[in-house]
Design a protein around this motif. Structure first.
Motif, short mmCIF file in Angstrom:
data_model
loop_
_atom_site.label_atom_id
_atom_site.label_comp_id
_atom_site.label_asym_id
_atom_site.label_seq_id
_atom_site.Cartn_x
_atom_site.Cartn_y
_atom_site.Cartn_z
N UNK A 1 0.86 -1.18 0.00
CA UNK A 1 0.00 0.00 0.00
C UNK A 1 0.90 1.24 0.00
N UNK A 2 0.67 2.14 -0.95
CA UNK A 2 1.53 3.31 -1.10
C UNK A 2 0.68 4.58 -1.05
N UNK A 3 1.14 5.55 -0.28
CA UNK A 3 0.46 6.85 -0.26
C UNK A 3 0.73 7.61 -1.54
N UNK A 4 2.02 7.79 -1.83
CA UNK A 4 2.39 8.54 -3.03
C UNK A 4 3.76 8.06 -3.50
N UNK A 5 3.87 7.86 -4.84
CA UNK A 5 5.18 7.53 -5.41
C UNK A 5 5.81 8.81 -5.93
N UNK A 6 7.09 9.01 -5.64
CA UNK A 6 7.77 10.19 -6.17
C UNK A 6 9.06 9.77 -6.86
N UNK A 7 9.40 10.52 -7.91
CA UNK A 7 10.66 10.28 -8.62
C UNK A 7 11.65 11.33 -8.15
N UNK A 8 12.73 10.89 -7.53
CA UNK A 8 13.72 11.87 -7.03
C UNK A 8 15.12 11.38 -7.35
N UNK A 9 16.07 12.33 -7.28
CA UNK A 9 17.47 11.99 -7.51
C UNK A 9 18.04 11.35 -6.25
#
Lengths: 319, 188
Positions: free
Chosen positions: B151-159
């Motif tokens: 279960x994931x709240x929010x996926x983010x793409x980061x360095x």
């Protein structure tokens, strides 16, 4: 990177009050591990620890061994009898040979004051003093302080009296150093023949009579009369000692307050402490034993981390 | 090479965090087919705050009490010898036991997966749950182990050098998820 405590734990005299608090605070969560069904965490997996005991010990050796095993370290016990020591090998040769087998830590108990430091200066492994002569027994001092803190809260301003055979006691010295660093008031009480000559220089109050000490103190740390070290006539007899300095229920009742009773063990029941006190409601003697494992786990854990070459290699290797 | 950090950028506001947790709470109930034998376990420190919030939300929507535990994985880390001990270890508290339970591990940010690996080892030392699931508020990628959230709240793409911080009321005075980007001096 050296650990927060440095390489070794040789005594409480050399520690700062912050370092002592760090050990006691770290010991708190370790208490819970001994209450689990599986009493083991992997923190020291792969570390090898040698318990080098040149003097007899039951409680301290077993307590260290439990602490090591509950942190998943591999342990080896070496005692003076039944090892090369009885063939005349010197302390430093014994240790260097052990170190050649790639060990990480040595826990040493030795009859000579300064033995732990002597060893620490000559080997690279971490050294923990488990009692050296009449010098110090730092983990006993720490477990006494943890037990006192459990029952009294902050030790600043608390009054602790160390009773009995202070002269022969490394426990007394570690207690005095440690308690004073945490701001407690410390006193000693015992026959003059069993107090060191310049005891006042430790900055402690001296009580001549045990009744005065009981009246004054929040807690008494009752020391074992070390009859085996008494080569000269320090006291007339054990019975005489019990009559004048023994901690009895009647004496405690007269204080009209709840004075905590500690004893580092092993007890001479009926000499320095009466059975009904040792087993009574004011006694925290078995709590000390329980806390001993947690405190030793904290010391091992804090000394274990941080080898500079590994830290270097791990840089850039994830968080 | 020195790092220059930029102003934090808000990824989720307080109200967005609340909405997200509400959805996650619903998904946890759905995944476990109700609240029976459910135990929500937060990882010290911010996972504990989030787990508490999720438990409150589930209890409100389901009208049933939900068991909560906390886990401190410090002693199960694989890097004690390299980074040195974390001085103060937090509390592990699993008063209900885990045998036969449906455990949901809650953490703030999922990154390398090493924390979760340690949490799984620690839970195994307490017993044998029927099922273990992983719920995280933020999945920032960058896994070093084969571990994935349920279960994931929010996926983010980061360095790699970026930092994703979850702020919670009790510890930080406000609730939000912020991104602190950093760039190597000389680049850009």
């Amino acid at each position: 990177m050296t650990s927060a405590l440095g390489k070794d734990l040789l005594g409480l005299e050399a520690l700062t009050s912050d370092q002592i608090r760090l050990i006691l605070d770290t010991a708190e969560p370790f208490k819970e591990i001994s209450e689990r069904a599986i009493k083991k965490v992997p923190a020291l997996r792969g570390s090898t620890i040698v318990n080098l005991f040149f003097e007899n010990s039951t409680r301290t050796r077993i307590s260290f061994e439990f602490a090591e095993k509950r942190l998943s370290a591999d342990t080896v016990n070496v005692s003076a009898s039944g090892s090369s020591v009885s063939k005349g090998e010197t302390l430093v040769d014994t240790a260097r040979n052990l170190e050649a087998m790639r060990i990480d830590m040595v826990v040493i108990r030795h009859g000579a004051s300064g033995a732990a430091q002597f060893l620490a200066e000559r080997i690279e492994s971490n050294v923990i003093n488990a009692g050296d002569g009449t010098h110090e027994h730092p983990t006993q001092g720490l477990l006494d302080m943890l037990t006192l803190r459990d029952h009294l809260g902050d030790l600043a301003g608390r009054k602790i009296c160390i009773c009995g055979d202070v002269l022969h006691s490394r426990v007394a010295r570690s207690n005095i150093w440690g308690l004073k660093k945490l701001g407690a008031e410390v006193a000693v009480c015992g026959p003059r023949s069993l107090l060191p000559n310049a005891i006042e220089e430790f900055g402690v109050i001296v009580f001549e009579r045990i009744e005065e000490a009981i009246e004054w103190a929040d807690a008494l740390n009752v020391l074992r009369l070390q009859l085996e070290r008494m080569t000269a006539g320090y006291i007339p007899s054990s019975r005489e000692y019990n009559r004048v300095f023994g901690i009895s229920r009647e004496r405690l009742a007269r204080a009209g307050r709840n004075v905590l009773i500690l004893h580092p063990g092993p007890m001479n029941r009926g000499v320095e402490i009466d059975s009904d006190v040792a087993d009574g409601p004011q006694s925290v003697i078995l709590n000390q034993v329980t806390n001993g494992v947690a405190v030793r786990m904290a010391v091992l854990y804090l000394l274990a981390g941080g080898r500079p070459e590994l830290a270097e290699a791990a840089k850039g290797g994830g968080r | 090479m020195p790092l220059r950090t930029t102003e934090p950028k808000t990824l989720l506001s307080a109200s967005a965090v609340e909405r997200t947790l509400k959805r996650m709470a619903g998904e946890i109930v759905e995944l476990n087919d109700g609240t029976e034998d459910l135990i929500v376990v937060g990882i010290q420190r911010r996972g504990v705050q989030l787990a508490r919030r999720i438990v409150t939300l589930i209890e409100a929507s389901e009208g049933a009490a939900v068991m909560q535990g906390t886990l401190d994985i410090t002693l199960y880390r694989d890097d004690l010898q390299t980074i040195g001990p974390r001085p103060v270890v937090g509390a592990t508290d699993l008063p209900w036991g885990v045998d036969g339970r449906k455990v949901v591990i809650v953490d703030d940010v999922l990154y390398t997966g090493r924390t979760v690996r340690a949490a799984l080892d620690e839970i195994a030392d307490f017993g044998r749950p029927a099922h273990i699931a992983l719920a995280v508020l933020i999945d920032r990628g960058g896994r070093e182990l084969p571990i994935q959230p349920d279960i994931v709240g929010k996926r983010v793409e980061v360095q790699r050098d970026d930092r994703v911080d979850v702020l919670v009321d009790d510890l930080d005075g406000r609730t939000a998820v912020v991104l602190v980007s950093s760039s190597r001096v000389g680049e850009r």
